[in-house]
Design an enzyme around this catalytic site. Structure first.
Site, PDB file in Angstrom:
ATOM      1  N   LYS A 187       2.417 -15.880 -13.942  1.00 33.39           N
ATOM      2  CA  LYS A 187       1.023 -15.810 -14.461  1.00 33.39           C
ATOM      3  C   LYS A 187       0.830 -17.406 -14.124  1.00 33.39           C
ATOM      4  O   LYS A 187       1.528 -18.379 -14.298  1.00 33.39           O
ATOM      5  CB  LYS A 187       1.104 -15.794 -15.988  1.00 33.39           C
ATOM      6  CG  LYS A 187      -0.160 -15.003 -16.455  1.00 33.39           C
ATOM      7  CD  LYS A 187      -0.050 -14.638 -17.671  1.00 33.39           C
ATOM      8  CE  LYS A 187      -0.984 -13.971 -18.186  1.00 33.39           C
ATOM      9  NZ  LYS A 187      -0.876 -13.879 -19.780  1.00 33.39           N
TER      10      LYS A 187
HETATM   11  C1  E4P Z   1      -3.569 -12.224 -21.029  1.00 34.10           C
HETATM   12  O1  E4P Z   1      -2.730 -11.897 -20.300  1.00 34.10           O
HETATM   13  C2  E4P Z   1      -3.570 -13.162 -22.288  1.00 34.10           C
HETATM   14  O2  E4P Z   1      -2.247 -13.174 -22.660  1.00 34.10           O
HETATM   15  C3  E4P Z   1      -4.374 -12.611 -23.493  1.00 34.10           C
HETATM   16  O3  E4P Z   1      -5.017 -11.466 -23.100  1.00 34.10           O
HETATM   17  C4  E4P Z   1      -4.991 -13.621 -24.112  1.00 34.10           C
HETATM   18  O4  E4P Z   1      -5.747 -13.259 -25.169  1.00 34.10           O
HETATM   19  P1  E4P Z   1      -6.587 -14.023 -26.428  1.00 34.10           P
HETATM   20  O5  E4P Z   1      -7.957 -14.186 -26.026  1.00 34.10           O
HETATM   21  O6  E4P Z   1      -6.332 -12.901 -27.510  1.00 34.10           O
HETATM   22  O7  E4P Z   1      -5.495 -15.265 -26.536  1.00 34.10           O
END
Ligand code: E4P
Length: 216
Positions: A83
């Site tokens: 990522k």
């Molecule tokens: C995506 O891969 C992220 O880990 C995640 O969906 C972020 O979500 P949040 O806005 O609840 O932190």
């Protein structure tokens, strides 16, 4: 639409994997911090639970350093997806990783323009954050729809779209309706998706009636 779970808590991953509803996992530095465990230990354990893409995020700021951070993570298991936070350096890292055969998930996408650039840089996945857009009074689902349309119209793009920052079951259903490839869903929202009051009362009624059936 495929479902991933968005967590670094292995007990949550194990439970939902046993239900047969998820085929991948996404983590991020905040979720890893919440697990209270070492990054590599968590990622390794997740690979023993889920046989599907598992996103592990790099935190370096320089493209070459991101690649160096990615290499040992990618070596943990063929299912590891690196990522990469979206920015200029992240796109450069994405291009380099793609050339090395490392799969990527470009994250923190908040516009269709960003998603298009990430796809052009070779991203395996892009992660538009719909909940965080809703939080600031914008329409997160409109962004998902826009990216679906753009990617569908361009046969050179094979990048899959992960609807991220999911806050409720309606987000999941709407992402599926607009043709998103994947939604990565927090454990809490998966539990909410299980529930319907008519299912609960229906089971209670069946149990009550069953008790009155002569057994011999
Ligand atoms: C995506 O891969 C992220 O880990 C995640 O969906 C972020 O979500 P949040 O806005 O609840 O932190």
């Amino acid at each position: 639409m495929k479902l991933f779970i968005d967590t670094a808590i292995v007990d949550e991953i194990r439970e939902v994997n046993d239900m047969g509803v998820i085929c991948g996992v996404t983590t991020n530095p905040s979720l890893i911090a919440k697990s209270g465990r070492k990054f590599e230990d968590v990622v390794k354990e997740i690979t023993t639970i889920v046989d599907g893409p598992i996103s592990a995020e790099v935190t370096a700021k320089d493209p070459d350093e991101m690649v160096e951070q990615a290499k040992p993570l990618a070596a943990i298991h063929p299912n590891i997806i690196i990522k990469i936070p979206f920015n200029k350096e992240g796109l450069m890292a994405c291009k380099k990783m793609t050339a090395l055969g490392i799969k990527t998930n470009v994250t923190l996408i908040f516009s269709a323009a960003q998603a298009l650039l990430a796809a052009k840089a070779g991203a395996t996945y892009v992660s538009p954050f719909l909940g965080r857009l809703d939080d600031i009074g914008r329409d997160g689902m409109m962004l998902i729809e826009e990216i679906v349309d753009i990617f569908d119209a361009d046969p050179t793009i094979n990048t899959e779209i992960i609807a991220a920052s999911i806050r409720n079951p309606i987000h999941v259903i709407d992402a599926a309706r607009v043709g998103c490839d994947i939604a990565t869903v927090p454990y809490k929202v998966i539990m909410q998706m299980l529930n319907h009051p008519l299912t609960t009362s229906g089971i209670a009624q069946f149990d009550k009636d069953w008790a009155t059936v002569p057994k011999n």
